[in-house]
Design an enzyme around this catalytic site. Sequence first.
Site, mmCIF file in Angstrom:
data_model
loop_
_atom_site.group_PDB
_atom_site.id
_atom_site.type_symbol
_atom_site.label_atom_id
_atom_site.label_comp_id
_atom_site.label_asym_id
_atom_site.label_seq_id
_atom_site.Cartn_x
_atom_site.Cartn_y
_atom_site.Cartn_z
ATOM 1 C CB THR A 1 -1.306 0.196 1.091
ATOM 2 O OG1 THR A 1 -1.585 -0.805 1.096
ATOM 3 C CG2 THR A 1 -1.661 1.028 1.590
ATOM 4 C CB ILE B 1 -5.725 -6.241 -3.713
ATOM 5 C CG1 ILE B 1 -6.233 -6.384 -1.866
ATOM 6 C CG2 ILE B 1 -6.516 -5.315 -4.112
ATOM 7 C CD1 ILE B 1 -5.611 -5.405 -1.290
ATOM 8 C CG HIS C 1 -0.221 0.378 -4.990
ATOM 9 N ND1 HIS C 1 0.110 -0.290 -6.022
ATOM 10 C CD2 HIS C 1 -0.548 -0.965 -4.039
ATOM 11 C CE1 HIS C 1 0.483 -0.940 -5.838
ATOM 12 N NE2 HIS C 1 -0.782 -1.923 -4.003
HETATM 13 P P1 NAD Z 1 3.631 -8.871 -3.207
HETATM 14 O O1 NAD Z 1 3.243 -8.104 -3.867
HETATM 15 O O2 NAD Z 1 5.339 -9.006 -2.739
HETATM 16 O O3 NAD Z 1 3.934 -10.733 -3.310
HETATM 17 C C1 NAD Z 1 2.743 -10.808 -4.241
HETATM 18 C C2 NAD Z 1 3.373 -11.895 -5.080
HETATM 19 O O4 NAD Z 1 3.172 -12.587 -5.853
HETATM 20 C C3 NAD Z 1 4.392 -11.549 -5.656
HETATM 21 O O5 NAD Z 1 5.986 -12.475 -5.316
HETATM 22 C C4 NAD Z 1 4.890 -12.496 -7.172
HETATM 23 O O6 NAD Z 1 5.395 -12.407 -7.771
HETATM 24 C C5 NAD Z 1 3.828 -13.167 -7.245
HETATM 25 N N1 NAD Z 1 2.943 -13.892 -8.360
HETATM 26 C C6 NAD Z 1 2.901 -12.989 -8.943
HETATM 27 N N2 NAD Z 1 2.102 -13.986 -10.059
HETATM 28 C C7 NAD Z 1 1.651 -15.575 -9.568
HETATM 29 C C8 NAD Z 1 1.108 -16.610 -10.209
HETATM 30 N N3 NAD Z 1 0.575 -16.307 -10.972
HETATM 31 N N4 NAD Z 1 1.550 -17.518 -9.143
HETATM 32 C C9 NAD Z 1 1.961 -17.131 -7.453
HETATM 33 N N5 NAD Z 1 2.243 -16.270 -7.295
HETATM 34 C C10 NAD Z 1 2.576 -14.962 -8.245
HETATM 35 O O7 NAD Z 1 2.392 -8.857 -1.799
HETATM 36 P P2 NAD Z 1 2.386 -9.403 -0.348
HETATM 37 O O8 NAD Z 1 2.625 -8.027 0.134
HETATM 38 O O9 NAD Z 1 2.931 -10.303 -0.173
HETATM 39 O O10 NAD Z 1 0.905 -9.095 -0.246
HETATM 40 C C11 NAD Z 1 0.125 -10.405 -0.868
HETATM 41 C C12 NAD Z 1 -1.231 -9.611 -1.604
HETATM 42 O O11 NAD Z 1 -1.998 -9.792 -0.587
HETATM 43 C C13 NAD Z 1 -1.400 -8.021 -2.853
HETATM 44 O O12 NAD Z 1 -1.808 -8.649 -3.402
HETATM 45 C C14 NAD Z 1 -1.312 -7.328 -1.420
HETATM 46 O O13 NAD Z 1 -2.139 -6.440 -2.306
HETATM 47 C C15 NAD Z 1 -2.349 -8.386 -0.575
HETATM 48 N N6 NAD Z 1 -3.124 -7.568 0.185
HETATM 49 C C16 NAD Z 1 -4.116 -7.418 0.523
HETATM 50 C C17 NAD Z 1 -4.829 -7.490 1.894
HETATM 51 C C18 NAD Z 1 -6.238 -7.647 2.543
HETATM 52 O O14 NAD Z 1 -6.829 -6.812 3.834
HETATM 53 N N7 NAD Z 1 -7.065 -8.251 1.662
HETATM 54 C C19 NAD Z 1 -3.949 -6.378 3.060
HETATM 55 C C20 NAD Z 1 -2.582 -6.628 2.863
HETATM 56 C C21 NAD Z 1 -1.776 -7.289 1.434
#
Ligand code: NAD
Length: 342
Positions: free
Chosen positions: A40, A264, A43
């Site tokens: 976040t 997300i 972003h």
């Molecule tokens: P991050 O972006 O560091 O990790 C995402 C990972 O997914 C990356 O390492 C990327 O290489 C991998 N990825 C990409 N394509 C892929 C595929 N086809 N198969 C498997 N993996 C793949 O994010 P983070 O900080 O660990 O957060 C994880 C997710 O959760 C993000 O999407 C973030 O926006 C979301 N998030 C949601 C909440 C919520 O409350 N719902 C809170 C925090 C973060």
Amino acid sequence: MLALVKNAPGPGLELREVPEPRVGINDVLVRVHKTGICGTDLHIASWDPWAAKTIVPPLVVGHEFVGEIVEVGSNVADFGPGDLVSGEGHVVCGRCRHCLAGRRHLCARTIGLGVGRDGAFAQYVALPMTNIWHHWAGIDEEVAAIFDPFGNAVHTALAFPVLGEDVLVSGAGPIGLMAAAVARHAGARFVVVSEPNPVRRAIAERMGATLAVDPRQRDLRDVAGELGMVEGFDVALEMSGNAAALRAAIGAMAHGGAIAILGIPTEEISIDVNEIVFKMLTVRGIYGREMYETWYKMTVMLQSGLDVTPAITHRFTFRDHEAAFAAARSGDAGKVIMDWTA
Ligand code: NAD
Ligand code: ZN
């Protein structure tokens, strides 16, 4: 005090002097020790379309922190100066149906720390007392600094029973990495992590994943078969936000399986609903942490041997915030910590 501020619409963050937050009668003022950088924050720093429509500058960013209380409002009796605390970053309304029923994580009027109100990338941060989590003496402060994303991992990993189940984790960012460790700690048989980045796959294996695979090279159904799963995964934790990852997870689930979605996506994802219907899958969205059941579980799992420290890979002082953000943006890091005391 010094704080990292989004001063005007557009890319960038500035380290600048701002007034210390004022403390209302129900609030707590915390001197920040350490913070974690979240997607976040990236972003908001880069000012992507989500940030442009969500953020009203000027804003102190950041929401993952640990620090010590230095002042409490006149209504606050449960905490006092010197207590080591973190903050739940979702400030809820307290008055809606869900808040009144004790389901505060379902509040539709949540305001995010460092998103809708001034945040924690600062020498001081103020929060309502109802958002404060008191740590036990002796907790690793780096781990305490990331209770927010650790809570995302715990909330998602424990959304469905994993004891004796086979678990898929899609995406080994900091949250997926911690979720893999939680699923293992909570008694899963196999924990398969799917992640294209080899640096992150290596960390996943250090955190207890049975196997970390590259989804561009391996079909998850083959991986499940090779490990001896009869039908497929029982539980999937979607932590990538990636469309192909969600489709691959749905395709590799056993009948009656459950998918918890935390990731997300940046755009709409099309999926084959037939697979959900005929496999009778349960799909649940996960946002934030349960207040405060998730926080309780985080605490006791750490006290009973769960180790999430391999997910922390980089440390900077807040004065090197540009290098810290660059490390977080690189994609090769786990969690990046900034120290606000140095
Ligand atoms: P991050 O972006 O560091 O990790 C995402 C990972 O997914 C990356 O390492 C990327 O290489 C991998 N990825 C990409 N394509 C892929 C595929 N086809 N198969 C498997 N993996 C793949 O994010 P983070 O900080 O660990 O957060 C994880 C997710 O959760 C993000 O999407 C973030 O926006 C979301 N998030 C949601 C909440 C919520 O409350 N719902 C809170 C925090 C973060
Ligand atoms: Zn509410």
